[in-house]
Design a protein around this motif. Structure first.
Motif, PDB file in Angstrom:
ATOM      1  N   LEU A   1       5.576  49.874  73.002  1.00 27.21           N
ATOM      2  CA  LEU A   1       4.964  48.882  73.905  1.00 27.21           C
ATOM      3  C   LEU A   1       4.958  49.379  75.348  1.00 27.21           C
ATOM      4  CD1 LEU A   1       6.642  45.613  72.511  1.00 27.21           C
ATOM      5  CD2 LEU A   1       4.298  46.362  72.122  1.00 27.21           C
ATOM      6  N   ILE A   2       6.061  50.000  75.739  1.00 28.62           N
ATOM      7  CA  ILE A   2       6.174  50.517  77.117  1.00 28.62           C
ATOM      8  C   ILE A   2       5.196  51.670  77.326  1.00 28.62           C
ATOM      9  CG2 ILE A   2       7.711  51.757  78.729  1.00 28.62           C
ATOM     10  CD1 ILE A   2      10.050  50.113  77.395  1.00 28.62           C
ATOM     11  N   GLN A   3       5.138  52.564  76.328  1.00 27.71           N
ATOM     12  CA  GLN A   3       4.277  53.746  76.458  1.00 27.71           C
ATOM     13  C   GLN A   3       2.797  53.389  76.570  1.00 27.71           C
ATOM     14  OE1 GLN A   3       5.810  55.981  73.113  1.00 27.71           O
ATOM     15  NE2 GLN A   3       6.995  57.350  74.448  1.00 27.71           N
ATOM     16  N   ARG A   4       2.415  52.263  75.921  1.00 27.57           N
ATOM     17  CA  ARG A   4       1.006  51.859  76.079  1.00 27.57           C
ATOM     18  C   ARG A   4       0.821  50.836  77.206  1.00 27.57           C
ATOM     19  NH1 ARG A   4       1.027  49.180  70.245  1.00 27.57           N
ATOM     20  NH2 ARG A   4       1.239  46.959  70.727  1.00 27.57           N
ATOM     21  N   ARG A   5       1.860  50.674  78.002  1.00 24.55           N
ATOM     22  CA  ARG A   5       1.837  49.873  79.238  1.00 24.55           C
ATOM     23  C   ARG A   5       1.431  48.407  78.995  1.00 24.55           C
ATOM     24  NH1 ARG A   5       0.686  53.659  84.372  1.00 24.55           N
ATOM     25  NH2 ARG A   5       1.767  55.485  83.611  1.00 24.55           N
ATOM     26  N   PHE A   6       1.850  47.861  77.864  1.00 27.79           N
ATOM     27  CA  PHE A   6       1.608  46.440  77.532  1.00 27.79           C
ATOM     28  C   PHE A   6       0.121  46.097  77.658  1.00 27.79           C
ATOM     29  CE2 PHE A   6       5.658  46.813  80.023  1.00 27.79           C
ATOM     30  CZ  PHE A   6       6.517  46.821  78.935  1.00 27.79           C
ATOM     31  N   ASN A   7      -0.722  47.004  77.160  1.00 33.45           N
ATOM     32  CA  ASN A   7      -2.167  46.807  77.392  1.00 33.45           C
ATOM     33  C   ASN A   7      -2.846  45.933  76.347  1.00 33.45           C
ATOM     34  OD1 ASN A   7      -2.222  48.548  75.248  1.00 33.45           O
ATOM     35  ND2 ASN A   7      -3.345  50.202  76.272  1.00 33.45           N
ATOM     36  N   ARG A   8      -2.079  45.457  75.360  1.00 34.05           N
ATOM     37  CA  ARG A   8      -2.659  44.547  74.367  1.00 34.05           C
ATOM     38  C   ARG A   8      -2.084  43.151  74.558  1.00 34.05           C
ATOM     39  NH1 ARG A   8      -1.923  48.344  68.977  1.00 34.05           N
ATOM     40  NH2 ARG A   8      -2.941  50.213  69.844  1.00 34.05           N
ATOM     41  N   GLU A   9      -2.872  42.199  74.157  1.00 36.50           N
ATOM     42  CA  GLU A   9      -2.433  40.798  74.309  1.00 36.50           C
ATOM     43  C   GLU A   9      -1.140  40.562  73.522  1.00 36.50           C
ATOM     44  OE1 GLU A   9      -4.182  36.295  73.691  1.00 36.50           O
ATOM     45  OE2 GLU A   9      -5.582  37.977  73.672  1.00 36.50           O
ATOM     46  N   GLY A  10      -0.181  39.930  74.183  1.00 38.39           N
ATOM     47  CA  GLY A  10       1.094  39.621  73.528  1.00 38.39           C
ATOM     48  C   GLY A  10       2.123  40.727  73.626  1.00 38.39           C
ATOM     49  N   ASP A  11       1.739  41.911  74.159  1.00 39.06           N
ATOM     50  CA  ASP A  11       2.686  43.035  74.263  1.00 39.06           C
ATOM     51  C   ASP A  11       3.900  42.699  75.128  1.00 39.06           C
ATOM     52  OD1 ASP A  11       1.278  44.719  72.634  1.00 39.06           O
ATOM     53  OD2 ASP A  11       0.778  46.207  74.175  1.00 39.06           O
ATOM     54  N   LEU A  12       3.645  42.107  76.282  1.00 41.18           N
ATOM     55  CA  LEU A  12       4.742  41.810  77.207  1.00 41.18           C
ATOM     56  C   LEU A  12       5.701  40.796  76.601  1.00 41.18           C
ATOM     57  CD1 LEU A  12       5.977  42.273  80.054  1.00 41.18           C
ATOM     58  CD2 LEU A  12       4.694  40.271  80.792  1.00 41.18           C
ATOM     59  N   GLU A  13       5.141  39.747  76.017  1.00 39.94           N
ATOM     60  CA  GLU A  13       5.969  38.696  75.400  1.00 39.94           C
ATOM     61  C   GLU A  13       6.838  39.294  74.283  1.00 39.94           C
ATOM     62  OE1 GLU A  13       2.748  38.498  76.017  1.00 39.94           O
ATOM     63  OE2 GLU A  13       2.703  36.924  77.559  1.00 39.94           O
ATOM     64  N   ARG A  14       6.225  40.206  73.488  1.00 37.33           N
ATOM     65  CA  ARG A  14       6.977  40.844  72.404  1.00 37.33           C
ATOM     66  C   ARG A  14       8.097  41.729  72.967  1.00 37.33           C
ATOM     67  NH1 ARG A  14       9.745  40.616  68.115  1.00 37.33           N
ATOM     68  NH2 ARG A  14       9.777  42.484  66.815  1.00 37.33           N
ATOM     69  N   ALA A  15       7.818  42.440  74.050  1.00 39.27           N
ATOM     70  CA  ALA A  15       8.834  43.300  74.679  1.00 39.27           C
ATOM     71  C   ALA A  15      10.018  42.460  75.160  1.00 39.27           C
ATOM     72  CB  ALA A  15       8.225  44.070  75.843  1.00 39.27           C
ATOM     73  N   LEU A  16       9.720  41.319  75.780  1.00 36.95           N
ATOM     74  CA  LEU A  16      10.791  40.433  76.256  1.00 36.95           C
ATOM     75  C   LEU A  16      11.621  39.901  75.089  1.00 36.95           C
ATOM     76  CD1 LEU A  16       8.811  38.514  79.046  1.00 36.95           C
ATOM     77  CD2 LEU A  16      10.712  40.095  79.419  1.00 36.95           C
ATOM     78  N   GLU A  17      10.940  39.605  73.968  1.00 35.90           N
ATOM     79  CA  GLU A  17      11.631  39.157  72.748  1.00 35.90           C
ATOM     80  C   GLU A  17      12.591  40.233  72.253  1.00 35.90           C
ATOM     81  OE1 GLU A  17       9.159  38.048  69.356  1.00 35.90           O
ATOM     82  OE2 GLU A  17       8.244  36.459  70.555  1.00 35.90           O
ATOM     83  N   LEU A  18      12.106  41.490  72.196  1.00 39.16           N
ATOM     84  CA  LEU A  18      12.917  42.602  71.690  1.00 39.16           C
ATOM     85  C   LEU A  18      14.137  42.839  72.575  1.00 39.16           C
ATOM     86  CD1 LEU A  18      10.049  45.071  70.734  1.00 39.16           C
ATOM     87  CD2 LEU A  18      11.671  44.029  69.129  1.00 39.16           C
ATOM     88  N   ILE A  19      13.968  42.697  73.880  1.00 39.52           N
ATOM     89  CA  ILE A  19      15.095  42.888  74.817  1.00 39.52           C
ATOM     90  C   ILE A  19      16.113  41.775  74.616  1.00 39.52           C
ATOM     91  CG2 ILE A  19      15.738  42.905  77.276  1.00 39.52           C
ATOM     92  CD1 ILE A  19      12.820  44.138  77.695  1.00 39.52           C
ATOM     93  N   ASN A  20      15.623  40.564  74.386  1.00 32.30           N
ATOM     94  CA  ASN A  20      16.506  39.421  74.134  1.00 32.30           C
ATOM     95  C   ASN A  20      17.246  39.595  72.811  1.00 32.30           C
ATOM     96  OD1 ASN A  20      17.598  36.821  74.622  1.00 32.30           O
ATOM     97  ND2 ASN A  20      16.106  35.937  73.218  1.00 32.30           N
TER      98      ASN A  20
END
Length: 378
Positions: free
Chosen positions: A310-329
């Motif tokens: 997700l980081i490598q593609r710079r959250f360029n797809r819809e929902g990427d950022l939300e999923r990244a925050l979920e994974l960190i949590n």
């Protein structure tokens, strides 16, 4: 002619003169006496013993704009210092001075008041420039300087503040303090460049992150503590240890700041939640999820490979950022980062124990700040 008796240089160091405080210090170290912590960790309560000196520093900051010839610049400088803020850096100067200085100090020395003002001015100048570079609209829940006055006035205000602070430091006529502070200003640039070079770099290490955090935050806290000690006059070894205290306190403070980007509210932070992640600035909660840390006995999070993609593609797809925050949590990123912050906090407390065995209000405040830095909510 008769030989003149040679004047002896006084010997300094452990065991070279009778000093009951020195003996008490060694005994307390042998007993591993802990630094007493204050009961509460409210910042105003922790800084109560230097509140009058803090008010004197604030008065100096509020009239600073009068030195500017342009009315726009005067207004901008007044605006930036009327916004409040923690004033942590001048407080550190004042607390170190009070702890190491003569007993029953009524007011800080003129030198240390000048230093305290200069350190806060440098910090504020760096924030003004940072906000322009980051295109940040708000700072401490107020509009950023460049949003109110435009980027030109903001840049000039930052330059004016750096120049004025440099003049104040020069007026102290102390080479060690001048060197300390000039290095910090140089290190700000290193920090900013190190941060921009590692944006969206999933291979960034916790060591890279801590080094950048030193350049951007801890360097000024460490220099403030050491410079105040130098002006107060204890032996060089004490000044070294006070630098260590500020170094580790600054790192704990920055790690906690980066945790708040995931746990705070947008209103408290004055910026959207997860803003660092959106900008590609990978901080402790993210790096520890991706890589864990051997020194802390932490393994990478189960979702690390997905988070890396997700980081490598710079959250360029819809929902990427939300999923990244979920994974960190889910990967307990903030809990792991708190462990790192606590480690740095303990190191700061150990330094304080080395340098100041005799209990005092200022010492308790400095001890309390090591805990407050990690547990604060804004």
């Amino acid at each position: 002619g008769e030989d003149q008796p040679r004047e002896r240089t006084p010997l300094t160091g452990l065991g070279l003169q009778f000093d009951s405080k020195e003996i008490e210090w060694l005994l307390l170290r042998g007993l591993e006496r802990r630094v007493p912590l204050p009961e509460g960790l409210d910042l105003n309560a922790l800084l109560a013993c230097v509140a009058k000196d803090q008010a004197l520093v604030q008065q100096r900051l509020m009239v600073l704009g009068e030195a500017a010839e342009s009315s726009k610049l005067q207004n901008a400088v007044f605006e930036v210092f009327s916004g409040g803020g923690k004033r942590l850096r001048p407080a550190l100067c004042l607390l170190v001075h009070r702890m190491l200085g003569p007993g029953k100090m009524v007011q800080a020395s003129e030198e240390v008041l000048t230093l305290s003002s200069a350190i806060e001015i440098i910090h504020t100048a760096s924030l003004v420039h940072d906000d322009i570079l980051d295109d940040a609209d708000t700072r401490r829940q107020r509009q950023s300087m460049h949003c109110i006055f435009g980027p030109d006035v903001a840049v000039l205000s930052g330059d004016f503040l750096f120049a004025h602070a440099s003049g104040l430091i020069e007026s102290l006529e102390n080479d060690e303090v001048t060197t300390l502070v000039s290095l910090v200003i140089e290190e700000f640039g290193h920090g900013e460049l190190a941060q921009s070079a590692k944006r969206f770099d999933a291979g960034v290490t916790i060591f890279d992150y801590l080094k950048k955090s030193f350049y951007k935050t801890a360097s000024l806290l460490a220099a403030a503590c050491r410079a105040s000690a130098v002006l107060t006059g204890p032996p060089r070894e004490v000044c070294d240890v006070m630098y260590s205290y500020g170094f580790y306190l600054g790192l704990a403070f920055q790690i906690a700041d980066d945790i708040l980007d995931f746990t705070g509210t947008g209103e408290e932070l004055g910026k959207p939640l997860g803003q660092d992640l959106i900008d590609g600035n990978l901080t402790a909660p993210v790096i520890l999820c991706l890589q864990g840390n051997e020194d802390l006995g932490l393994s990478p999070a189960p979702g690390a490979p997905e988070l890396k993609r997700l980081i490598q593609r710079r959250f360029n797809r819809e929902g990427d950022l939300e999923r990244a925050l979920e994974l960190i949590n889910e990967g307990n990123g903030t809990e792991m980062a708190y462990q790192l912050a606590e480690k740095m906090s303990r190191k700061a407390l150990e330094a304080l124990m080395l340098v100041a065995p005799i209990d005092s209000e200022a010492r308790r405040s400095l001890a309390g700040l090591t805990k407050w830095a990690v547990r604060r909510t804004c």
